[in-house]
Design a protein around this motif. Structure first.
Motif, PDB file in Angstrom:
ATOM      1  N   ASP A  10       9.258   6.154  -5.362  1.00 57.24           N
ATOM      2  CA  ASP A  10       7.799   6.212  -5.461  1.00 57.24           C
ATOM      3  C   ASP A  10       7.279   7.609  -5.166  1.00 57.24           C
ATOM      4  OD1 ASP A  10       7.566   3.483  -6.057  1.00 57.24           O
ATOM      5  OD2 ASP A  10       7.580   2.951  -3.930  1.00 57.24           O
ATOM      6  N   ALA A  11       6.178   7.973  -5.819  1.00 57.44           N
ATOM      7  CA  ALA A  11       5.583   9.298  -5.638  1.00 57.44           C
ATOM      8  C   ALA A  11       4.317   9.278  -4.785  1.00 57.44           C
ATOM      9  CB  ALA A  11       5.250   9.902  -7.006  1.00 57.44           C
ATOM     10  N   MET A  12       3.669   8.120  -4.668  1.00 56.91           N
ATOM     11  CA  MET A  12       2.414   7.998  -3.921  1.00 56.91           C
ATOM     12  C   MET A  12       2.488   6.761  -3.035  1.00 56.91           C
ATOM     13  SD  MET A  12       0.413  10.506  -4.940  1.00 56.91           S
ATOM     14  CE  MET A  12      -1.080   9.982  -4.154  1.00 56.91           C
ATOM     15  N   PHE A  13       1.841   6.845  -1.868  1.00 58.76           N
ATOM     16  CA  PHE A  13       1.850   5.726  -0.927  1.00 58.76           C
ATOM     17  C   PHE A  13       0.479   5.543  -0.300  1.00 58.76           C
ATOM     18  CE2 PHE A  13       6.072   7.463  -1.032  1.00 58.76           C
ATOM     19  CZ  PHE A  13       6.895   6.351  -1.077  1.00 58.76           C
ATOM     20  N   LEU A  14       0.163   4.310   0.021  1.00 58.60           N
ATOM     21  CA  LEU A  14      -0.899   4.011   0.965  1.00 58.60           C
ATOM     22  C   LEU A  14      -0.185   3.626   2.256  1.00 58.60           C
ATOM     23  CD1 LEU A  14      -3.552   1.957  -1.018  1.00 58.60           C
ATOM     24  CD2 LEU A  14      -3.794   4.238  -0.048  1.00 58.60           C
ATOM     25  N   ALA A  61       2.458   0.015   7.870  1.00 60.99           N
ATOM     26  CA  ALA A  61       2.866  -0.626   6.623  1.00 60.99           C
ATOM     27  C   ALA A  61       2.612   0.370   5.505  1.00 60.99           C
ATOM     28  CB  ALA A  61       2.067  -1.902   6.388  1.00 60.99           C
ATOM     29  N   PHE A  62       3.413   0.272   4.451  1.00 57.32           N
ATOM     30  CA  PHE A  62       3.180   1.160   3.315  1.00 57.32           C
ATOM     31  C   PHE A  62       3.373   0.392   2.018  1.00 57.32           C
ATOM     32  CE2 PHE A  62       7.725   1.619   4.135  1.00 57.32           C
ATOM     33  CZ  PHE A  62       8.282   1.505   2.881  1.00 57.32           C
ATOM     34  N   VAL A  63       2.677   0.895   1.003  1.00 60.93           N
ATOM     35  CA  VAL A  63       2.809   0.393  -0.361  1.00 60.93           C
ATOM     36  C   VAL A  63       2.998   1.623  -1.231  1.00 60.93           C
ATOM     37  CG1 VAL A  63       1.658  -0.827  -2.242  1.00 60.93           C
ATOM     38  CG2 VAL A  63       1.272  -1.546   0.130  1.00 60.93           C
ATOM     39  N   GLY A  64       4.026   1.626  -2.056  1.00 61.45           N
ATOM     40  CA  GLY A  64       4.323   2.778  -2.885  1.00 61.45           C
ATOM     41  C   GLY A  64       4.140   2.493  -4.359  1.00 61.45           C
ATOM     42  N   ALA A  65       3.973   3.564  -5.124  1.00 57.71           N
ATOM     43  CA  ALA A  65       3.827   3.463  -6.581  1.00 57.71           C
ATOM     44  C   ALA A  65       4.236   4.799  -7.198  1.00 57.71           C
ATOM     45  CB  ALA A  65       2.388   3.123  -6.958  1.00 57.71           C
ATOM     46  N   SER A  66       4.380   4.790  -8.516  1.00 59.89           N
ATOM     47  CA  SER A  66       4.819   5.999  -9.207  1.00 59.89           C
ATOM     48  C   SER A  66       3.697   7.014  -9.416  1.00 59.89           C
ATOM     49  CB  SER A  66       5.430   5.636 -10.560  1.00 59.89           C
ATOM     50  OG  SER A  66       4.458   5.006 -11.376  1.00 59.89           O
ATOM     51  N   SER A  67       2.435   6.564  -9.324  1.00 63.46           N
ATOM     52  CA  SER A  67       1.299   7.466  -9.545  1.00 63.46           C
ATOM     53  C   SER A  67       0.089   6.964  -8.770  1.00 63.46           C
ATOM     54  CB  SER A  67       0.945   7.529 -11.032  1.00 63.46           C
ATOM     55  OG  SER A  67       0.447   6.267 -11.461  1.00 63.46           O
ATOM     56  N   MET A  68      -0.910   7.818  -8.647  1.00 53.42           N
ATOM     57  CA  MET A  68      -2.143   7.411  -7.979  1.00 53.42           C
ATOM     58  C   MET A  68      -2.835   6.285  -8.747  1.00 53.42           C
ATOM     59  SD  MET A  68      -5.473   9.620  -6.748  1.00 53.42           S
ATOM     60  CE  MET A  68      -4.442  10.855  -5.999  1.00 53.42           C
ATOM     61  N   ALA A  69      -2.830   6.374 -10.063  1.00 60.52           N
ATOM     62  CA  ALA A  69      -3.464   5.332 -10.880  1.00 60.52           C
ATOM     63  C   ALA A  69      -2.772   3.985 -10.669  1.00 60.52           C
ATOM     64  CB  ALA A  69      -3.432   5.725 -12.358  1.00 60.52           C
ATOM     65  N   GLU A  70      -1.433   3.987 -10.666  1.00 64.00           N
ATOM     66  CA  GLU A  70      -0.702   2.738 -10.449  1.00 64.00           C
ATOM     67  C   GLU A  70      -0.947   2.206  -9.040  1.00 64.00           C
ATOM     68  OE1 GLU A  70       3.577   1.540 -11.778  1.00 64.00           O
ATOM     69  OE2 GLU A  70       3.745   2.402  -9.757  1.00 64.00           O
ATOM     70  N   LEU A  71      -0.944   3.093  -8.044  1.00 54.83           N
ATOM     71  CA  LEU A  71      -1.180   2.679  -6.667  1.00 54.83           C
ATOM     72  C   LEU A  71      -2.557   2.045  -6.517  1.00 54.83           C
ATOM     73  CD1 LEU A  71      -0.086   2.667  -3.763  1.00 54.83           C
ATOM     74  CD2 LEU A  71      -1.084   4.946  -3.483  1.00 54.83           C
ATOM     75  N   THR A 104       1.667  11.534  -0.164  1.00 56.23           N
ATOM     76  CA  THR A 104       2.653  11.864  -1.181  1.00 56.23           C
ATOM     77  C   THR A 104       3.738  12.720  -0.522  1.00 56.23           C
ATOM     78  OG1 THR A 104       3.014  12.762  -3.391  1.00 56.23           O
ATOM     79  CG2 THR A 104       1.420  13.918  -2.029  1.00 56.23           C
ATOM     80  N   PRO A 105       4.995  12.351  -0.689  1.00 58.09           N
ATOM     81  CA  PRO A 105       6.073  13.163  -0.098  1.00 58.09           C
ATOM     82  C   PRO A 105       6.114  14.561  -0.709  1.00 58.09           C
ATOM     83  CG  PRO A 105       6.882  11.009  -0.774  1.00 58.09           C
ATOM     84  CD  PRO A 105       5.510  11.157  -1.341  1.00 58.09           C
ATOM     85  N   VAL A 106       6.327  15.550   0.127  1.00 60.14           N
ATOM     86  CA  VAL A 106       6.433  16.919  -0.336  1.00 60.14           C
ATOM     87  C   VAL A 106       7.895  17.298  -0.568  1.00 60.14           C
ATOM     88  CG1 VAL A 106       5.957  19.331   0.258  1.00 60.14           C
ATOM     89  CG2 VAL A 106       4.300  17.557   0.845  1.00 60.14           C
TER      90      VAL A 106
END
Length: 109
Positions: A10-14, A61-71, A104-106
């Protein structure tokens, strides 16, 4: 820790900083797992217990996704489910959401 999916993809997380009453930690983990398994989604989801810190948060807790739009779309869809409504009602008396951030991980080591 409880995890669903592979967060390294995943590239983006809440990230949700949570304070859960200590006596209810197991109950919270079971409720969280039930909800995330029902909601699903393409990205990862995790619940982690803090073992150090200032007491502000006992878990995150975290939720991940491949992009901000998907998240964003996956989060909005999850919040609209009966499974999430049941979870929120079940844990609301002993869990406080302290903070929510988009991450987002650097770099990974």
């Amino acid at each position: 820790s409880v995890q669903r999916g592979d967060w390294t993809k995943d590239a983006m997380f809440l990230k949700y900083d949570l304070n859960v009453e200590p006596a209810k930690a197991g109950e919270y983990a079971a409720a969280w797992s039930k909800m995330t398994n029902a909601v699903g989604g393409p990205g990862s989801q995790g619940l982690v217990t803090h073992i150090t810190g200032n007491g502000y948060a006992s878990h995150f807790a975290f939720v991940g996704a491949s992009s901000m739009a998907e998240l964003t779309s996956e989060t909005q869809a999850a919040f609209a489910t009966d499974a999430f409504a049941e979870f929120a009602e079940a844990v609301g008396g002993y869990r406080k959401v302290q903070n929510v951030m988009m991450v987002t991980p650097v770099k990974g080591w």
